[in-house]
Design a protein around this motif. Structure first.
Motif, PDB file in Angstrom:
ATOM      1  N   GLY A   1      39.611  29.856  23.759  1.00 27.49           N
ATOM      2  CA  GLY A   1      40.520  30.988  23.573  1.00 27.49           C
ATOM      3  C   GLY A   1      40.576  31.959  24.737  1.00 27.49           C
ATOM      4  N   HIS A   2      39.607  31.876  25.675  1.00 25.73           N
ATOM      5  CA  HIS A   2      39.535  32.875  26.747  1.00 25.73           C
ATOM      6  C   HIS A   2      39.160  32.275  28.090  1.00 25.73           C
ATOM      7  N   THR A   3      39.659  32.912  29.138  1.00 28.58           N
ATOM      8  CA  THR A   3      39.282  32.555  30.501  1.00 28.58           C
ATOM      9  C   THR A   3      39.225  33.865  31.273  1.00 28.58           C
ATOM     10  N   GLN A   4      38.019  34.298  31.612  1.00 30.56           N
ATOM     11  CA  GLN A   4      37.863  35.603  32.259  1.00 30.56           C
ATOM     12  C   GLN A   4      36.774  35.542  33.318  1.00 30.56           C
ATOM     13  N   ILE A   5      36.987  36.303  34.389  1.00 31.28           N
ATOM     14  CA  ILE A   5      35.910  36.510  35.365  1.00 31.28           C
ATOM     15  C   ILE A   5      35.395  37.926  35.114  1.00 31.28           C
TER      16      ILE A   5
ATOM     17  N   ASP B   1      27.858  46.709  29.851  1.00 31.56           N
ATOM     18  CA  ASP B   1      28.686  47.435  30.812  1.00 31.56           C
ATOM     19  C   ASP B   1      29.286  46.418  31.776  1.00 31.56           C
ATOM     20  N   TYR B   2      30.548  46.091  31.547  1.00 25.27           N
ATOM     21  CA  TYR B   2      31.165  45.072  32.387  1.00 25.27           C
ATOM     22  C   TYR B   2      32.622  45.378  32.648  1.00 25.27           C
ATOM     23  N   GLU B   3      33.129  44.716  33.683  1.00 28.52           N
ATOM     24  CA  GLU B   3      34.508  44.899  34.095  1.00 28.52           C
ATOM     25  C   GLU B   3      35.139  43.507  34.117  1.00 28.52           C
ATOM     26  N   ILE B   4      36.353  43.401  33.614  1.00 29.40           N
ATOM     27  CA  ILE B   4      37.056  42.118  33.688  1.00 29.40           C
ATOM     28  C   ILE B   4      37.816  42.096  35.016  1.00 29.40           C
ATOM     29  N   LEU B   5      37.393  41.225  35.930  1.00 25.32           N
ATOM     30  CA  LEU B   5      37.999  41.182  37.267  1.00 25.32           C
ATOM     31  C   LEU B   5      39.309  40.409  37.243  1.00 25.32           C
ATOM     32  N   GLY B   6      39.363  39.415  36.388  1.00 28.10           N
ATOM     33  CA  GLY B   6      40.571  38.600  36.298  1.00 28.10           C
ATOM     34  C   GLY B   6      40.556  37.814  35.009  1.00 28.10           C
ATOM     35  N   GLN B   7      41.725  37.376  34.589  1.00 34.03           N
ATOM     36  CA  GLN B   7      41.794  36.583  33.364  1.00 34.03           C
ATOM     37  C   GLN B   7      43.090  35.789  33.314  1.00 34.03           C
ATOM     38  N   THR B   8      43.179  34.897  32.349  1.00 28.80           N
ATOM     39  CA  THR B   8      44.388  34.094  32.254  1.00 28.80           C
ATOM     40  C   THR B   8      45.538  34.948  31.709  1.00 28.80           C
ATOM     41  N   ILE B   9      46.734  34.668  32.225  1.00 29.44           N
ATOM     42  CA  ILE B   9      47.897  35.409  31.740  1.00 29.44           C
ATOM     43  C   ILE B   9      48.612  34.627  30.633  1.00 29.44           C
TER      44      ILE B   9
ATOM     45  N   PRO C   1      48.258  36.130  41.716  1.00 27.37           N
ATOM     46  CA  PRO C   1      47.492  37.035  42.575  1.00 27.37           C
ATOM     47  C   PRO C   1      46.068  37.303  42.071  1.00 27.37           C
ATOM     48  N   ASP C   2      45.252  37.788  42.999  1.00 29.87           N
ATOM     49  CA  ASP C   2      43.890  38.260  42.711  1.00 29.87           C
ATOM     50  C   ASP C   2      43.034  37.209  42.001  1.00 29.87           C
ATOM     51  N   TYR C   3      42.441  37.635  40.888  1.00 29.97           N
ATOM     52  CA  TYR C   3      41.489  36.747  40.209  1.00 29.97           C
ATOM     53  C   TYR C   3      42.026  36.280  38.864  1.00 29.97           C
ATOM     54  N   ASP C   4      43.351  36.352  38.716  1.00 30.38           N
ATOM     55  CA  ASP C   4      43.932  35.916  37.447  1.00 30.38           C
ATOM     56  C   ASP C   4      44.206  34.413  37.457  1.00 30.38           C
ATOM     57  N   TYR C   5      44.395  33.899  36.255  1.00 27.51           N
ATOM     58  CA  TYR C   5      44.687  32.478  36.080  1.00 27.51           C
ATOM     59  C   TYR C   5      45.968  32.305  35.264  1.00 27.51           C
ATOM     60  N   SER C   6      46.527  31.097  35.367  1.00 20.34           N
ATOM     61  CA  SER C   6      47.608  30.700  34.484  1.00 20.34           C
ATOM     62  C   SER C   6      47.484  29.196  34.300  1.00 20.34           C
ATOM     63  N   PHE C   7      47.478  28.749  33.057  1.00 17.28           N
ATOM     64  CA  PHE C   7      47.287  27.319  32.801  1.00 17.28           C
ATOM     65  C   PHE C   7      48.473  26.646  32.135  1.00 17.28           C
TER      66      PHE C   7
ATOM     67  N   LYS D   1      36.212  33.383  45.093  1.00 15.09           N
ATOM     68  CA  LYS D   1      36.883  34.513  45.718  1.00 15.09           C
ATOM     69  C   LYS D   1      36.329  35.838  45.151  1.00 15.09           C
ATOM     70  N   ALA D   2      36.199  35.897  43.846  1.00 13.91           N
ATOM     71  CA  ALA D   2      35.719  37.124  43.189  1.00 13.91           C
ATOM     72  C   ALA D   2      34.272  37.431  43.574  1.00 13.91           C
ATOM     73  N   VAL D   3      33.451  36.402  43.609  1.00 15.87           N
ATOM     74  CA  VAL D   3      32.025  36.610  43.898  1.00 15.87           C
ATOM     75  C   VAL D   3      31.844  37.062  45.345  1.00 15.87           C
ATOM     76  N   LEU D   4      32.554  36.411  46.271  1.00 17.75           N
ATOM     77  CA  LEU D   4      32.413  36.765  47.686  1.00 17.75           C
ATOM     78  C   LEU D   4      32.916  38.188  47.933  1.00 17.75           C
ATOM     79  N   LYS D   5      34.027  38.516  47.316  1.00 16.73           N
ATOM     80  CA  LYS D   5      34.623  39.831  47.506  1.00 16.73           C
ATOM     81  C   LYS D   5      33.721  40.952  46.963  1.00 16.73           C
ATOM     82  N   HIS D   6      33.047  40.687  45.867  1.00 17.62           N
ATOM     83  CA  HIS D   6      32.218  41.732  45.243  1.00 17.62           C
ATOM     84  C   HIS D   6      30.759  41.682  45.708  1.00 17.62           C
ATOM     85  N   HIS D   7      30.466  40.797  46.655  1.00 17.27           N
ATOM     86  CA  HIS D   7      29.114  40.694  47.236  1.00 17.27           C
ATOM     87  C   HIS D   7      28.029  40.565  46.173  1.00 17.27           C
ATOM     88  N   VAL D   8      28.298  39.744  45.173  1.00 19.45           N
ATOM     89  CA  VAL D   8      27.322  39.522  44.112  1.00 19.45           C
ATOM     90  C   VAL D   8      26.576  38.225  44.418  1.00 19.45           C
ATOM     91  N   ARG D   9      25.283  38.189  44.096  1.00 22.01           N
ATOM     92  CA  ARG D   9      24.475  37.003  44.439  1.00 22.01           C
ATOM     93  C   ARG D   9      24.059  36.193  43.212  1.00 22.01           C
TER      94      ARG D   9
END
Ligand code: KG4
Ligand code: ZN
Length: 334
Positions: free
Chosen positions: A141-145, A153-161, A206-212, A259-267
């Motif tokens: 039902g979901h696809t989210q970064i 405490d979280y932020e949705i960086l991108g998701q399916t449209i 664009p960005d970190y969104d998806y479309s399937f 793309k999202a991980v590199l941009k946000h410098h998360v390890r």
């Protein structure tokens, strides 16, 4: 020390789990077979099956955990999102039990639970993520970064449209008449196929969104064309078709995740949800981790698809904060 009983009934799996602090004592899952012949989950049948399964499943979870009901400190349940009729069974059961035991209830969000499944400890050696980490949540039902700074405490960086990744895989399987749920079947058949046999266009989003939904449609039209010349095309090329559509979807998932991980410098990087059981996705994220020097968290397969253990661990972190729910609280579908 706390002992929590958790219940999951948001879709078509009835599950109960018992945790002692972060440690899993039992996790019982009754998967509903009734939906197979319909090629998808039938909500009305799902709630009825939950109603039949819930008492035996909870009994079994308590028995396997080796505890007594009176030792339970709180009863946790999935409040949503999910099928309302299915959720109601778990919510009502949890409330009833909490009243009988005179213990509080803890409500859990199903999506957060999928991600927090990475904090379940099986023994002292279990490694859990450190904050901040990014999780690709991929389910039916979901696809989210998601970027997690703390447990809740979280932020949705991108998701399916439109469609979710799991939904697209299930639909591809349905088009090929492979059975339900399609994910595991495609995964299995793809092992013997060529992932580059066919190419299906992925949309420019664009960005970190998806479309399937476009991928699914181009797959459908491709097959229609082929079937005109060869009515047995699917039968003859099943493995290649599965490997190719799986490759398309997984590559798309990975492209945005990287793309999202590199941009946000998360390890620290995790995957979660039913589609994280997929062999190719597990392999690709592990490879990406090696390439970039990330610490990667891939859940055990039993914690990918719906289970109550993940509800229990999410509830544990709420228990520590004293976040209990009111007995009048209703479930939510979305
Ligand atoms: O998380 P989940 O059990 O339920 C939801 O919350 O939606 O995810 C179910 C989804 C289905 O679409 C199923 O086909 C997919 O997870 N799935 C897989 C695999 N196992 C389950 N997809 C690809 N490969 C798998 N091995
Ligand atoms: Zn789920």
């Amino acid at each position: 020390m706390s002992i929590l009983l958790a219940i999951e009934s948001s879709c078509d799996d009835t599950s109960a789990a018992v945790l002692r602090d972060q440690y899993l004592l039992s996790n019982v899952i009754a998967s509903q077979e009734v939906h197979r012949r319909y090629g998808g989950v039938v909500p009305e049948l799902a709630s009825r099956a939950h109603q039949q399964n819930i008492v035996p499943v909870v009994d079994e979870a308590v028995r396997q955990a080796g505890i007594e009901l009176k030792e339970i400190d709180a009863v946790a349940f999935t409040r949503g999102p999910g099928l309302l009729g299915s959720l109601l069974v778990g919510v009502s059961f949890a409330k009833g039990l909490s009243q009988a035991l005179e213990r509080p209830i803890i409500e859990v969000n199903h999506l957060q639970a999928h991600v927090l499944s990475h904090f379940i400890k099986l023994d002292e050696s279990t490694q859990t993520p450190q904050f901040p980490f990014i999780c690709l949540l991929v389910s039916g039902g979901h696809t989210q970064i998601m970027l997690f700074r703390d447990h809740f405490d979280y932020e949705i960086l991108g998701q399916t449209i439109d469609d979710a990744a799991g939904e697209a895989i299930d639909k591809a399987a349905k088009i090929m008449d492979l059975g339900y749920p399609g994910g595991p079947i495609i995964d299995e058949l793809a092992q013997k196929g060529n992932p580059d046999a066919y190419h299906f266009a992925t949309p420019n989003i664009p960005d970190y969104d998806y479309s399937f939904s476009g991928i699914k449609t181009s797959f459908l039209y491709f097959l229609r064309d082929q079937l005109k010349d060869d009515p047995d095309f699917i039968e003859h090329h099943k493995e290649d078709l599965c490997a190719s559509i799986q490759n398309t979807i997984v590559s798309f998932l990975m492209k945005k995740l990287e793309k999202a991980v590199l941009k946000h410098h998360v390890r620290q990087v995790a995957i979660a949800g039913g589609v994280s059981a997929n062999s190719l996705l597990r392999q690709r994220v592990t490879e990406a981790g090696r390439r970039h020097g990330w610490t990667v968290f891939v859940p055990q397969r039993k914690f990918c698809t719906d289970n109550a253990a993940m509800v229990g661990i999410a509830a544990y972190f709420k228990y520590l904060r004293g976040e209990f729910a009111d007995i009048s609280l209703p479930p939510y579908a979305r």
